[in-house]
Design a protein around this motif. Sequence first.
Motif, PDB file in Angstrom:
ATOM      1  N   TYR A  78      -2.795  -0.175   3.923  1.00 18.60           N
ATOM      2  CA  TYR A  78      -1.320   0.671   3.462  1.00 18.60           C
ATOM      3  C   TYR A  78      -1.638   1.648   2.284  1.00 18.60           C
ATOM      4  O   TYR A  78      -1.096   2.631   2.019  1.00 18.60           O
ATOM      5  CB  TYR A  78      -0.526  -0.263   3.424  1.00 18.60           C
ATOM      6  N   PRO A 123      -0.547   5.142   2.911  1.00 15.50           N
ATOM      7  CA  PRO A 123       0.580   4.756   3.225  1.00 15.50           C
ATOM      8  C   PRO A 123       1.480   5.461   4.239  1.00 15.50           C
ATOM      9  O   PRO A 123       2.401   4.891   5.004  1.00 15.50           O
ATOM     10  CB  PRO A 123       1.350   4.701   1.725  1.00 15.50           C
ATOM     11  N   GLN A 124       1.442   6.778   4.347  1.00 19.45           N
ATOM     12  CA  GLN A 124       2.187   7.481   5.178  1.00 19.45           C
ATOM     13  C   GLN A 124       1.650   7.339   6.692  1.00 19.45           C
ATOM     14  O   GLN A 124       2.453   7.472   7.550  1.00 19.45           O
ATOM     15  CB  GLN A 124       2.035   9.201   4.781  1.00 19.45           C
ATOM     16  N   PRO A 136       2.862   3.020   7.516  1.00 19.82           N
ATOM     17  CA  PRO A 136       4.247   2.477   7.045  1.00 19.82           C
ATOM     18  C   PRO A 136       4.533   1.006   7.438  1.00 19.82           C
ATOM     19  O   PRO A 136       5.129   0.615   6.710  1.00 19.82           O
ATOM     20  CB  PRO A 136       5.186   3.501   7.471  1.00 19.82           C
ATOM     21  N   ARG A 196       3.630  -1.834   5.136  1.00 16.43           N
ATOM     22  CA  ARG A 196       4.154  -1.977   3.696  1.00 16.43           C
ATOM     23  C   ARG A 196       4.709  -3.463   3.492  1.00 16.43           C
ATOM     24  O   ARG A 196       4.389  -3.995   2.458  1.00 16.43           O
ATOM     25  CB  ARG A 196       5.385  -0.836   3.626  1.00 16.43           C
TER      26      ARG A 196
END
Length: 467
Positions: A386, A390-391, A394, A397
Amino acid sequence: MTVQITEVSTVYGLATVCAALDAGLLASSGPVRRVLVTSTNTAVPEATPSWEERLGFAVLRKRFDEVISWNDAIHPNHPWDWSPRPCDIPLLQRVLSSSWGIGPEEPVSLVVESIQTSPGQALARVFSDSPIHVYADGLMAYGPLRSRIPHQVLQRIEDLVHPDLVPGLRPLVLDEAAFGHSTPAHRAIPHDALRSVFAELARTREAADVVAPLRGGEAPAVILGQYLSAAGIISAQEEDRLHLRMLRQAAEAGHRHVVFKAHPSAPGTQTEALCKSAADLGVEFRSTTAPVPAEVLFQEVRPSAVIGCFSTGLFTARTLYGIPAFRVGTETVLSGLRPYSNSNRIPLAIAYAGLSSPSLPPHNKDRGGAPVGGDDPGPLVRTLTYCMHPQAYPQLRRDAEQFLAQHKGSAVVRRNVGLGRLTRLRLPGGLPIGPLGDRLLTSHRLSPALRRAWRSYRNLRRRVPLS
């Protein structure tokens, strides 16, 4: 008849594909013609031995109906960085199909080792209507994709075939959000199938000639070299010191016989320094630079321990053969790895969290064939995946927040994530920042002066204890 095109660039990868074929994981409904496409991705392919000269190739190629050189097909382009232009794809598909004897009505399926880079992605783009099977032969499959893949390629990926090197840990390489709700299936290659293929390689005369000088009276400790300096991960001097550190720790643990399995491209001076140090330590030292898979050594030499930094061989030794495996220098390499999204971060983290650091038990103690390991690397791997992308991930998270909340301020977080990234991603353990910090962290149009001001402020906050 279905034409199954399999792309390989290493003998180890070819052995993985053969094990998957033997286990029925790449079976096709109805008759199938298997075409093996070999690629030589070294910096100077012309100076590299041909595939026909590589150890074990003559044995493994029998599973295929035809062998084709990708280097010859795209000459004079280099297979590592060549990719077809969109306007050329229809013509290239017709030319390659004709050259490889593929009829216009024959369906084609692809088996590629890495969909992230060429030649795997290049083949996927040329045969633009074919289903894709991705196979993985190492630890990078447990982490994120290294680069963005065109959607027209992603949507054709049907499954991921991989060795189950870390039991209980699920590969994340094809789990990114771009797939939506139809992520590819995961198929683990049975351990027996892998061992059978490596045993097949070990029975070749070339492998026997390599292994014979490495046998001794006692089971040795095997040190795995990775040639990290070639990948720009550490300097050549640092790598030499790392190998010397492995040798010293093996000697301190009571191993009097050591075998160094060098990377085939490693310079000879690397082995010379180890040989001299082994003499000073009173250790019988042998080495080989032959391009034989480490698994052949594990099977034939039956070492008492395997030592390395983060080599895949550490996990094949432990998982396939029950040989204790240990890491040395992993935390040091992990701390200095740049950039943060470097794909080697996940194998390093798996070795860091999942293997013990020597103090090695003396080799004459009961081995019992049981794996020697540390903590479950799964939560750390999901957190790093992550934090790296992160994109694209997601959905991880929440796992990252839970792991970081449990380990806030610990050495494992400082070494693997870092304060700046925690702050930018608003994760537990990051610095509390106000609206100005939010803007400075997210904007891409700030002047260098403002960026320097924010870095100074951030560094000051790092030195001030938080209440």
